[in-house]
Write a protein that holds these residues in place. Structure first.
Motif, PDB file in Angstrom:
ATOM      1  N   VAL A 541      26.695 -96.038 -91.594  1.00 29.36           N
ATOM      2  CA  VAL A 541      26.271 -95.750 -92.964  1.00 29.36           C
ATOM      3  C   VAL A 541      25.549 -94.396 -93.019  1.00 29.36           C
ATOM      4  N   ALA A 542      24.771 -94.109 -91.966  1.00 25.82           N
ATOM      5  CA  ALA A 542      24.114 -92.796 -91.901  1.00 25.82           C
ATOM      6  C   ALA A 542      25.162 -91.688 -91.917  1.00 25.82           C
ATOM      7  N   GLY A 543      26.256 -91.909 -91.190  1.00 29.22           N
ATOM      8  CA  GLY A 543      27.349 -90.925 -91.169  1.00 29.22           C
ATOM      9  C   GLY A 543      27.914 -90.705 -92.557  1.00 29.22           C
ATOM     10  N   GLN A 544      28.074 -91.803 -93.305  1.00 30.57           N
ATOM     11  CA  GLN A 544      28.569 -91.712 -94.679  1.00 30.57           C
ATOM     12  C   GLN A 544      27.617 -90.879 -95.541  1.00 30.57           C
ATOM     13  N   VAL A 545      26.338 -91.137 -95.373  1.00 27.61           N
ATOM     14  CA  VAL A 545      25.323 -90.430 -96.164  1.00 27.61           C
ATOM     15  C   VAL A 545      25.341 -88.938 -95.811  1.00 27.61           C
ATOM     16  N   ILE A 546      25.420 -88.653 -94.500  1.00 29.74           N
ATOM     17  CA  ILE A 546      25.406 -87.248 -94.060  1.00 29.74           C
ATOM     18  C   ILE A 546      26.640 -86.526 -94.602  1.00 29.74           C
ATOM     19  N   TYR A 547      27.783 -87.198 -94.558  1.00 26.19           N
ATOM     20  CA  TYR A 547      29.005 -86.565 -95.068  1.00 26.19           C
ATOM     21  C   TYR A 547      28.830 -86.203 -96.540  1.00 26.19           C
ATOM     22  N   PHE A 548      28.277 -87.158 -97.283  1.00 19.71           N
ATOM     23  CA  PHE A 548      28.088 -86.931 -98.712  1.00 19.71           C
ATOM     24  C   PHE A 548      27.161 -85.745 -98.944  1.00 19.71           C
ATOM     25  N   LEU A 549      26.061 -85.706 -98.169  1.00 24.32           N
ATOM     26  CA  LEU A 549      25.090 -84.618 -98.355  1.00 24.32           C
ATOM     27  C   LEU A 549      25.699 -83.265 -97.998  1.00 24.32           C
ATOM     28  N   LEU A 550      26.386 -83.224 -96.846  1.00 21.93           N
ATOM     29  CA  LEU A 550      26.944 -81.939 -96.396  1.00 21.93           C
ATOM     30  C   LEU A 550      28.088 -81.478 -97.299  1.00 21.93           C
ATOM     31  N   SER A 551      28.750 -82.431 -97.944  1.00 23.45           N
ATOM     32  CA  SER A 551      29.842 -82.041 -98.848  1.00 23.45           C
ATOM     33  C   SER A 551      29.295 -81.330-100.077  1.00 23.45           C
ATOM     34  N   LYS A 552      28.002 -81.462-100.287  1.00 26.55           N
ATOM     35  CA  LYS A 552      27.373 -80.786-101.424  1.00 26.55           C
ATOM     36  C   LYS A 552      26.966 -79.359-101.084  1.00 26.55           C
ATOM     37  N   SER A 553      27.142 -78.995 -99.848  1.00 22.05           N
ATOM     38  CA  SER A 553      26.703 -77.665 -99.432  1.00 22.05           C
ATOM     39  C   SER A 553      27.527 -76.593-100.120  1.00 22.05           C
ATOM     40  N   LYS A 554      26.873 -75.575-100.546  1.00 24.93           N
ATOM     41  CA  LYS A 554      27.570 -74.449-101.176  1.00 24.93           C
ATOM     42  C   LYS A 554      27.607 -73.255-100.217  1.00 24.93           C
ATOM     43  N   ALA A 555      27.355 -73.523 -98.970  1.00 24.53           N
ATOM     44  CA  ALA A 555      27.379 -72.426 -97.994  1.00 24.53           C
ATOM     45  C   ALA A 555      28.773 -71.823 -97.964  1.00 24.53           C
ATOM     46  N   SER A 556      28.846 -70.572 -97.528  1.00 26.95           N
ATOM     47  CA  SER A 556      30.152 -69.901 -97.514  1.00 26.95           C
ATOM     48  C   SER A 556      31.073 -70.512 -96.456  1.00 26.95           C
ATOM     49  N   ASN A 557      30.493 -71.048 -95.388  1.00 28.34           N
ATOM     50  CA  ASN A 557      31.318 -71.639 -94.327  1.00 28.34           C
ATOM     51  C   ASN A 557      30.783 -73.043 -94.002  1.00 28.34           C
ATOM     52  N   PRO A 558      31.034 -74.010 -94.892  1.00 29.68           N
ATOM     53  CA  PRO A 558      30.450 -75.347 -94.683  1.00 29.68           C
ATOM     54  C   PRO A 558      31.242 -76.137 -93.629  1.00 29.68           C
ATOM     55  N   THR A 559      31.036 -75.821 -92.385  1.00 29.96           N
ATOM     56  CA  THR A 559      31.849 -76.440 -91.323  1.00 29.96           C
ATOM     57  C   THR A 559      31.279 -77.788 -90.912  1.00 29.96           C
ATOM     58  N   HIS A 560      32.101 -78.528 -90.175  1.00 33.98           N
ATOM     59  CA  HIS A 560      31.625 -79.807 -89.646  1.00 33.98           C
ATOM     60  C   HIS A 560      30.579 -79.618 -88.551  1.00 33.98           C
ATOM     61  N   ALA A 561      30.402 -78.359 -88.136  1.00 32.35           N
ATOM     62  CA  ALA A 561      29.371 -78.093 -87.121  1.00 32.35           C
ATOM     63  C   ALA A 561      27.993 -78.487 -87.647  1.00 32.35           C
ATOM     64  N   LEU A 562      27.873 -78.582 -88.980  1.00 27.40           N
ATOM     65  CA  LEU A 562      26.584 -78.979 -89.568  1.00 27.40           C
ATOM     66  C   LEU A 562      26.200 -80.401 -89.167  1.00 27.40           C
ATOM     67  N   LEU A 563      27.190 -81.164 -88.718  1.00 31.98           N
ATOM     68  CA  LEU A 563      26.891 -82.549 -88.305  1.00 31.98           C
ATOM     69  C   LEU A 563      26.176 -82.586 -86.947  1.00 31.98           C
ATOM     70  N   GLU A 564      26.427 -81.555 -86.155  1.00 35.64           N
ATOM     71  CA  GLU A 564      25.953 -81.599 -84.764  1.00 35.64           C
ATOM     72  C   GLU A 564      24.450 -81.848 -84.627  1.00 35.64           C
ATOM     73  N   PRO A 565      23.583 -81.172 -85.427  1.00 33.80           N
ATOM     74  CA  PRO A 565      22.141 -81.461 -85.288  1.00 33.80           C
ATOM     75  C   PRO A 565      21.818 -82.932 -85.514  1.00 33.80           C
ATOM     76  N   PHE A 566      22.539 -83.581 -86.392  1.00 33.80           N
ATOM     77  CA  PHE A 566      22.289 -85.016 -86.630  1.00 33.80           C
ATOM     78  C   PHE A 566      22.690 -85.840 -85.406  1.00 33.80           C
ATOM     79  N   LEU A 567      23.785 -85.408 -84.756  1.00 37.05           N
ATOM     80  CA  LEU A 567      24.267 -86.145 -83.573  1.00 37.05           C
ATOM     81  C   LEU A 567      23.295 -86.057 -82.406  1.00 37.05           C
ATOM     82  N   GLN A 568      22.532 -84.975 -82.382  1.00 39.80           N
ATOM     83  CA  GLN A 568      21.637 -84.756 -81.241  1.00 39.80           C
ATOM     84  C   GLN A 568      20.358 -85.595 -81.302  1.00 39.80           C
ATOM     85  N   LYS A 569      20.118 -86.269 -82.416  1.00 39.60           N
ATOM     86  CA  LYS A 569      18.881 -87.049 -82.535  1.00 39.60           C
ATOM     87  C   LYS A 569      18.983 -88.322 -81.688  1.00 39.60           C
ATOM     88  N   SER A 570      17.929 -88.539 -80.896  1.00 39.84           N
ATOM     89  CA  SER A 570      17.990 -89.718 -80.032  1.00 39.84           C
ATOM     90  C   SER A 570      17.229 -90.909 -80.621  1.00 39.84           C
TER      91      SER A 570
END
Lengths: 646, 278
Positions: A541-570
């Motif tokens: 569910v966290a993944g779903q939420v993160i996808y939704f949030l990142l899909s709102k990004s207006k950055a010029s290059n909104p890559t899936h790399a933005l997910l990586e910091p979330f993956l690194q949390k232990s």
């Protein structure tokens, strides 16, 4: 190993002797027969094309004259592939018979040795013929010695005659030109001279004498002075006694006259034949199954026969096995050694107890709903182990271990890996180096323990994270999205197919479907809560939420790399903080779907667990890349961002 | 007095060098073999190793007549076969060679483990010492599997996991039961095959039609084959070989010479099985 190879050659000789004549061709270049009169003068000068000499371009169909040339040439060939066993000390003359002279045009024309052209070759003749006569011609056959010496005397004259042979070149849309034949040859063409006066049987006897003398690595280790079939000596097959590398010598043994292992001359001859078979490409290459003993069911010749019956279009090892299994569905291949040898280097040699060609229930489901041209892709059923190799291994290692190019597959299980040519660079190159042997054992030797679940998980996770890092957003497309979803499909579909815990391991494909349903329920129903004990649910569910949030990004290059910091949390608090920060960053964009989003986000942010989330990264990835339940709820009004194949 | 004992010898890795080829790569035997076992026993008993050419070492002359049986075991063993990896060493310091770098690749056994059966004559001093040392888990020199990087270990007591499963069997002692082997039997250890093994396997499905197209796998789970050294040739000082097999199928009565077989019964558990010692 060598005992198995010797048995293999013996079996072939008995069951499929024709194999030793397959694929033989004369060397490209000039083949000229010198005929001497009774005084030892050159009789057939100037030579006549088609009668006294013949030219082979390396491609044309063999005429009877070319076949004759091949017979003569063969009775003067050297042992092995290198020039270590030739009779010429300068290593320019390839032939090893007092009645044959064979050298490359390169030796004739380069400036490495003194002299030029005929002069240079003539200078080599004294040593070559003295050596050849001493080794090949028995003392009691004076006539052959005289003939060999007369042949030697004629060679200078014959070489001059060869340089005078002219040929006509027809240029495209231009006039025909007369040119010296030699100038039309490539550097690796050969000039072959044979003495016609000597009978082929004498050629053969002399060549056998040469073979006996040179089959062993060095005759100083031989058990007897005179070499016969039972003489023991130092094997020359991928073996040597390099005095400059003492650590290559076997030291912990009671050595007899300097070495601790010898084979018989008969065995050495069989190993030489094996090398010749490899060179003539009549054996499956580089992977060759060697059945131990034909009394144990299998006949080696069958595999070699199938391989050669395909004519020019040689089968690869997977194609060869496919052909065998197509003929007999119930076929069992068992109890053989699998040799992997290329360019004279043994890569692997191991026993295969029972080869499993067919796979049961290896299905890659399209869980992440990949589409091609608007159509959802079908599940892929892997019927054979080579299907696994071509689809799974190709994708997991980004085409770096098994490479597909225009429907053709090439394999790199044993050679150097250049990260510059692999998508994912060093990370994937390291992954290949770590796991390729395990995949080779799993596929080619049916070692089911070779790939463990831990290895499979690590390979997929590393490969997916590498894709995440390299993802780019170009022209509205995520360049790595398809690759990531393909890998997730593979990972979850084959999740419990490998050794270690496979019986107890969850069926990830089913789990994924359940998680997606649960996420949808939670998103749409205030009374449905996440299972407090289920970290997988939380992360999905966290993944779903993160996808939704990142899909709102207006950055010029909104890559899936933005997910990586979330993956690194232990820990859960760190992940929840990161999500909260993202909510803060994109709050101005969140309006339409706030009910669904709020339900999911509130449960994610309130979830309490002390588990190390790094052990559950797959759930976060699954939630992120799964079809979004937040968008789905309003799909009639708002299009969900489309999945696009790159 | 004769006795039969067994112990589980294991290492993280092993390299039992084949003297077949030495260019680019060295290959390893998969199965431990008797000349190698004798070296390990020599290390345990404290006997001298190779010192002179054309002379057998002390351990070999004193221990070569001990009948030895070998069974591959452990987590690395799949149908008698161990996983192998190629390890490449590069030596650039120049002490190992006189013409550039030395690069050696070795095919290496991963998690090799073997149950070694020994028939010892306790009337002989060396064999008594060996018997005592094995039972006490002591070795005079460090035993290893092929090279001294790969130290070999054994345990005098059973090593168990948390579920009480035996991971490593301790030293066991056996009674030899009288047997003429005139029945179908299963051999626990690798054995020297006298003829094609397929002719010796017992067909477990007697009711089935016996066709010419049958396969080994129709009978048991596997058959393993390897040509292994049995002793040193006394003239050339190199290995003499025999064709060995290992199978989980039963063999027909008379398949193997009865004098090489032993029907053993473990003294404590009373478990019985057949081994071949050579």
């Amino acid at each position: 190993m060598i005992r198995e190879l010797i048995n293999f050659v013996d079996d072939l000789e008995e069951d499929y002797p024709e194999v030793f004549d397959l694929n033989k061709i004369p060397s490209p270049g000039l083949h000229l027969w010198v005929e001497l009169d009774e005084e030892g003068n050159w009789k057939n000068s100037p030579p006549v094309e088609g009668v006294d000499y013949v030219i082979y371009d390396g491609k044309e169909k063999l005429t009877p004259k070319l076949q004759e040339a091949m017979q003569y040439e063969e009775l003067g060939t050297r042992v092995g592939n290198t020039m270590n066993k030739v009779l010429d000390k300068k290593k320019q003359i390839f032939s090893c018979s007092p009645f044959v002279l064979n050298f490359k045009l390169k030796s004739y024309s380069n400036d490495k040795l003194e002299g030029i052209k005929e002069e240079k070759i003539t200078r080599l003749l004294k040593f070559y013929f003295d050596n050849a006569i001493a080794i090949c011609i028995p003392d009691d056959t004076a006539k052959l010695r005289e003939q060999a010496l007369a042949f030697k005397k004629t060679i200078s004259e014959a070489l001059k005659a060869i340089s005078r042979i002219a040929t006509t070149i027809y240029e495209k849309d231009g006039p025909s030109i007369e040119k010296p034949l030699i100038e039309t040859f490539k550097d690796d063409f050969y000039i072959n001279l044979y003495l016609r006066n000597v009978h082929l049987e004498d050629y053969r006897a002399c060549h056998e004498n040469y073979l006996k003398e040179k089959l062993f690595n060095d005759n100083k280790y031989n058990s007897t002075k005179e070499i016969d079939d039972a003489t023991f000596g130092l094997s020359n097959f991928i073996n040597g006694a390099n005095s400059k590398k003492m650590f290559l010598e076997h030291k912990t043994a009671s050595m007899h006259r300097g070495i601790s292992g010898r084979i018989t001359a008969l065995d050495a001859l069989a190993l030489n034949k094996f090398e010749l078979l490899l060179n003539s490409r009549v054996l499956p290459n580089p992977i060759l199954p060697i059945f131990i003993d034909k009394n144990e069911f299998r006949n080696n010749s069958e595999i070699v026969r199938i391989f050669n019956n395909e004519g020019e279009r040689k089968f690869s090892y997977p194609q060869l096995l496919k052909s065998i299994y197509e003929k007999d569905q119930q076929r069992v291949l068992s109890n053989y050694y699998l040799l992997n040898i290329s360019r004279g280097v043994v890569n692997d040699f191991d026993f295969v107890s029972n080869f499993q060609y067919k796979l049961d229930e290896f299905v890659i489901d399209n869980l992440f709903r990949l589409r091609q041209k608007g159509e959802a892709l079908q599940s892929i059923k892997l019927h054979t182990i080579f299907g696994f190799e071509n689809i799974v291994v190709t994708k997991v290692f980004n085409n770096g271990l098994v490479r597909e190019k225009q429907g053709q597959f090439s394999y790199n299980y044993f050679y150097d890996i250049d990260p510059n040519y692999i998508s994912g660079g060093d990370e994937i190159a390291n992954l290949i180096l770590r796991f390729r042997k395990a995949f080779y054992d799993y596929i080619y030797k049916s070692r089911k323990q070779a790939i463990t679940t831990t290895m499979f998980d690590e390979a997929l996770l590393t490969s997916i994270i590498s894709d995440l890092k390299h993802d780019e957003f170009k022209d509205g497309y995520h360049t790595k999205e398809t690759s990531i979803k393909e890998k997730l499909n593979i990972w979850f579909s084959l999740y419990n197919k490998f050794s270690n815990h496979s019986k107890n391991r969850e069926n990830m494909a089913n789990t994924f479907k359940q998680l997606l349903e649960k996420a949808e329920l939670v998103a749409n129903d205030d009374n449905t809560l996440l299972d407090e004990q289920n970290v997988g649910e939380f992360l999905f569910v966290a993944g779903q939420v993160i996808y939704f949030l990142l899909s709102k990004s207006k950055a010029s290059n909104p890559t899936h790399a933005l997910l990586e910091p979330f993956l690194q949390k232990s820990g859960a608090p760190q992940l929840q903080n990161a999500i909260a920060n993202a909510v803060n960053a994109y709050k101005h964009e969140i309006s339409f779907y706030k009910d669904r989003f709020e339900r999911l986000a509130s449960q994610v942010l309130a979830f309490d667990t002390s588990e190390n989330l790094k052990n559950y990264q797959r759930y976060l990835l699954a939630g992120y890349f799964a079809p979004s339940v937040i968008y789905k709820s309003n799909k009639q009004k708002e299009e969900q961002p489309e999945i696009i194949n790159n | 007095m004769k006795t039969v004992i067994s112990f589980d010898l294991y290492a993280d890795m092993g390299f039992l060098k084949k003297p077949d080829i030495n260019e680019k790569i060295y290959l390893t035997y998969n199965m431990l073999h008797k000349p190698c076992v004798l070296g390990i026993l020599g290390a345990i008993a404290g006997l001298k190793g190779f010192t002179k050419n054309n002379e057998f070492p002390e351990y070999y002359t004193k221990l070569k007549d001990i009948p030895v049986g070998i069974k591959p075991i452990g987590k690395g063993c799949e149908r008698g076969n161990f996983t192998k990896n190629v390890t490449t060493y590069t030596n650039t310091i120049g002490f190992a060679n006189t013409d550039g770098n030395l690069i050696v690749s070795e095919q290496t056994l991963i998690h090799p483990a073997y149950r070694i059966f020994l028939s010892l004559d306790l009337g002989k001093e060396d064999e008594q010492i060996l018997y005592d040392h094995i039972r006490q888990q002591e070795a005079v020199f460090i035993p290893y599997l092929g090279k001294n990087d790969y130290s070999a270990w054994w345990s005098k007591e059973d090593v168990k996991d948390e579920n009480d499963n035996v991971l490593i069997q301790g030293v066991k002692e056996y009674d030899i039961l009288q047997d003429d082997f005139n029945y179908d039997y299963k051999v626990e250890t690798v054995f020297i095959k006298q003829k094609a093994v397929v002719e010796s396997l017992v067909d477990e499905n007697d009711d089935d039609d016996f066709s010419d197209n049958f396969q080994i796998s129709d009978f048991g789970t596997y058959v393993y084959f390897e040509k292994l050294p049995t002793k040193y040739n006394e003239e050339l000082y190199q290995y003499d070989y025999a064709d060995f097999s290992l199978t989980d199928s039963r063999l027909k009565a008379g398949s193997l010479p009865p004098e090489t077989l032993l029907h053993l019964q473990e003294k404590k558990s009373k478990q019985e099985f057949v081994v071949q010692l050579n």
